[in-house]
Design a protein around this motif. Structure first.
Motif, PDB file in Angstrom:
ATOM      1  N   GLY A 389       0.789  -1.224   0.000  1.00 53.98           N
ATOM      2  CA  GLY A 389       0.000   0.000   0.000  1.00 53.98           C
ATOM      3  C   GLY A 389       0.822   1.276   0.000  1.00 53.98           C
ATOM      4  O   GLY A 389       0.321   2.344  -0.334  1.00 53.98           O
ATOM      5  N   ARG A 414       1.488  11.820   0.526  1.00 53.85           N
ATOM      6  CA  ARG A 414       1.044  10.459   0.219  1.00 53.85           C
ATOM      7  C   ARG A 414       1.764   9.444   1.112  1.00 53.85           C
ATOM      8  O   ARG A 414       1.160   8.516   1.654  1.00 53.85           O
ATOM      9  N   ALA A 418      -0.106   7.189   4.051  1.00 52.89           N
ATOM     10  CA  ALA A 418      -0.039   5.722   4.018  1.00 52.89           C
ATOM     11  C   ALA A 418       0.420   5.190   5.373  1.00 52.89           C
ATOM     12  O   ALA A 418      -0.144   4.222   5.904  1.00 52.89           O
ATOM     13  N   ASN A 430      -6.706   1.721   0.287  1.00 53.25           N
ATOM     14  CA  ASN A 430      -6.853   2.897  -0.573  1.00 53.25           C
ATOM     15  C   ASN A 430      -8.183   3.610  -0.370  1.00 53.25           C
ATOM     16  O   ASN A 430      -8.285   4.822  -0.593  1.00 53.25           O
ATOM     17  N   PHE A 433      -7.890   6.588   1.997  1.00 55.53           N
ATOM     18  CA  PHE A 433      -7.003   7.710   1.683  1.00 55.53           C
ATOM     19  C   PHE A 433      -7.716   9.060   1.627  1.00 55.53           C
ATOM     20  O   PHE A 433      -7.217  10.052   2.163  1.00 55.53           O
TER      21      PHE A 433
END
Length: 679
Positions: A389, A414, A418, A430, A433
């Motif tokens: 991921g 990002r 994560a 995901n 996110f």
């Protein structure tokens, strides 16, 4: 204004070192409270100062007088009020103020406020006094009642004295203050009227650059009473820059620099050369060219470029105690600013210079630094820790520096998002996110509790005595010897309790009783304990990582925790590391933030050249931040899973002889620092 009479009482406050200096004078006035007659306004002010002292520090007098010392102080106060009312009935406020001794300027207005004597002051006389003596505004504006009685007069006085008024408003609203005090402005004032004062001030020849700098970095989020216009900020910035250019153009001040070279003729990994205040770090090109695989590239930022220290903490971050205690108090500081010492500036710049130099070296040899960082997220985390991921897509080599800066900020976010998802759910999904929001790096949790040990509520109480260069114990009175701290004094000299005067004995007893100092049974020498050694690590590094301590050391930590001297931290970043990343990355946390993410996301300025050197520098600063974050995430995954890390070290000379010469030159060899493994 009359001359100073240093014998008169002044109330300094309960916690001031001078709190009891006028005890005997106070006692004399209290004993004679019923019979004393006031001959001047200064006698009345002194009586009020005595009452304030008695009310705030009654323990000074409990064993000196009968039980009526408080009633006697009230007698003095009533007499003081009666006297000032009489004076203001027969004289205008300017005439009364002219009789005040220079020692009592502020205290005069304290008496006016406490006695509610504003009603006795005529508006025209008050305005005339403020016009003639604008320094009175400093004290007058501490009291809301002055605004209620004389709002218009105060407005005109402020407008008439732009230098004094601007500096007063800036100092009271936006500067970091050692002690908080009230400050009021006329209620019907708006920004435009204060902007007019500020613009007038900026154009004055006597404008102070410290105040100009605060104007350009105004802490809008922390000040509600005034917010400078863009015109004020820009003109303050330009005037400040002109002043600094003029100051240094004739060689005034000190120049220091830090630079990096990769020397293909140097076999050892690290070297260092100092010439005056200029420091050059050299790195062996032989090692760097021999091992260019992604894992070694990333490890080089740990073991060669020192992006993290021995505790795994980001080295570039500012530490609370790194600056000299006295130097840290000099100048003016904006509310909510990030503290930047010279050492911090050099370390932060060094990190980006090292990243730039290494990136150029790798590209010259057919590799890319960005590729090594991508490998960590796109391949290594999945293969080594079985965590899927994580992903990263850094800008291409052909992109302009401007495009690279715009691209790398979201990639940092990002990577952090994560990790945040993994810390919450033990997996990276995901679908989650879009709901992750990075407001501060301090919000990121460690994967287990008790990652760091940091200073607790009682830390400074002992730390300042043991490690501060202002500690009274750092000077050996009997031998006329001084050291940087009491800790250094104990380590370098044979110190016994009798070396210190009587008034410092309670301080020594406190250290001994709390297990930070021990007396030798043989000769009485004072020596630091293991508790002290542990506190020193926190004092110097800002935190300690629990994974770097042995099991037997945990008993020391637990004992100190129970006494609130230290405490545990369960975050990915130690508090000062999170502050550094917030300062560099966004604008939300500090008034003087670099805010590189916001700078390139929100088009903060016109761009004449997307390949400009300053944009290039910003890119490598962002890249160095990403590297630091990557190293921290990797270490946390290692700590959690027990996987990863180095299998072995390659037999290669680490230090060049230049490092040994430098340590001797600056005296580190006398402190016992290791200079082994030099070629």
């Amino acid at each position: 204004m009359r001359d100073l009479n240093e014998k008169r009482v002044i109330f300094y406050g309960h916690d001031d070192y001078a709190a009891g200096v006028f005890r005997d004078r106070c006692q004399f006035l209290l004993v004679n409270a019923e019979s004393v007659e006031f001959a001047s306004i200064n006698d009345a002010i002194e009586a009020h100062q005595t009452q304030l002292t008695v009310d705030a520090i009654p323990e000074l007098f409990q064993w000196q007088l009968h039980d009526d010392y408080q009633s006697r102080s009230r007698i003095l106060f009533h007499k003081a009020c009666k006297f000032i009312f009489s004076e203001l009935d027969s004289k205008n406020v300017g005439e009364v103020y002219a009789q005040v001794e220079s020692y009592y300027c502020k205290q005069f207005w304290q008496l006016v406020e406490s006695c509610r004597a504003w009603q006795k002051v005529k508006a025209s006389d008050f305005e005339r006094l403020l016009m003639d003596c604008p320094e009175c505004l400093d004290a007058v504006l501490q009291y809301k009642m002055s605004i209620e009685y004389f709002g218009e007069e105060i407005k005109r006085a402020l407008t008439n004295n732009p230098k004094h008024s601007a500096e007063l408003i800036i100092r009271c609203l936006a500067a970091e203050a050692k002690s908080q005090k009230s400050f009021y402005l006329p209620g019907n004032w708006d920004n435009s009227q204060i902007n007019h004062i500020m613009l007038s001030y900026i154009h004055l020849d006597a404008a102070n650059p410290n105040y100009l700098q605060i104007l350009q970095n105004w802490p809008s989020s922390k000040v509600s009473q005034y917010n400078p216009s863009p015109e004020v900020r820009v003109k303050a910035k330009r005037r400040y820059e002109r002043f600094v250019d003029g100051l240094f153009q004739n060689g005034t001040g000190l120049r220091c620099s830090v630079s990096v070279i990769i020397d293909m003729n140097q076999r050892a990994c690290k070297g260092a050369i100092r010439e005056g205040l200029d420091l050059t770090y050299s790195f062996g090109g032989s090692w760097l060219k021999e091992y260019m695989d992604p894992a070694t590239v990333m490890n080089n930022f740990i073991y060669l470029f020192d992006f993290v220290d021995s505790q795994g903490l980001i080295l570039a971050s500012a530490r609370q105690h790194e600056a000299n205690s006295i130097l840290a108090t000099l100048g003016m500081h904006v509310k909510g600013e990030y503290d930047r010492s010279t050492g911090f500036e050099m370390r932060s710049n060094l990190a980006s210079i090292e990243a730039m130099a290494y990136a150029n070296f790798l590209e010259g040899n057919g590799k890319r630094l960005e590729s090594a960082i991508e490998w960590v997220y796109n391949q290594y985390f999945a293969e080594e820790f079985d965590i899927n991921g994580f992903s990263l897509a850094l800008p291409s080599q052909r992109a302009t520096w401007l495009d690279k800066c715009k691209a790398v900020g979201p990639e940092i976010e990002r990577a952090v998002k994560a990790y945040s998802l993994y810390s919450k759910y033990s997996a990276i999904d995901n679908e989650y996110f879009p709901y992750e929001c990075l407001k501060s790096f301090s919000s990121l949790k460690a994967l287990d509790d008790k990652k760091y040990v940091i200073a607790g509520l009682e830390f400074e109480r002992f730390g300042n005595i043991l490690f501060s260069n202002e500690s009274l114990l750092s000077y050996l009175y009997s031998e006329d010897i001084g050291e940087l701290s009491f800790y250094e004094m104990m380590k370098r000299h044979s110190v016994i309790r009798s070396n210190y005067p009587e008034y410092l004995q309670p301080m020594l007893s406190m250290l001994i009783d709390n297990g930070f100092v021990v007396e030798s049974d043989e000769d009485g020498r004072l020596m630091p304990t293991d508790n002290t050694a542990f506190l020193r690590i926190i004092w110097e590094h800002g935190a300690v990582s629990l994974m770097r301590f042995r099991e037997k050391d945990l008993d020391i930590i637990e004992s100190l925790t129970k006494r609130r001297i230290v405490t545990y931290c369960d975050k990915l970043f130690a508090p000062f590391e999170a502050d550094y990343l917030d300062y560099m990355f966004n604008n939300a946390s500090f008034t003087n933030s670099v805010g590189l993410r916001n700078k390139y996301d929100h088009a903060n300025s016109a761009v004449k050249d997307p390949q400009a050197n300053n944009i290039k520098q910003d890119y490598f600063t962002l890249l160095s931040l990403l590297i630091c974050i990557t190293l921290k995430i990797n270490e946390e995954l290692m700590r959690k899973t027990g996987k990863g890390g180095l299998d072995s070290f390659i037999d290669w000379p680490y230090y060049d002889r230049s490092v040994l010469r430098l340590t001797k030159k600056i005296g580190m060899d006398k402190r016992g620092d290791s200079t082994e493994n030099c070629e």
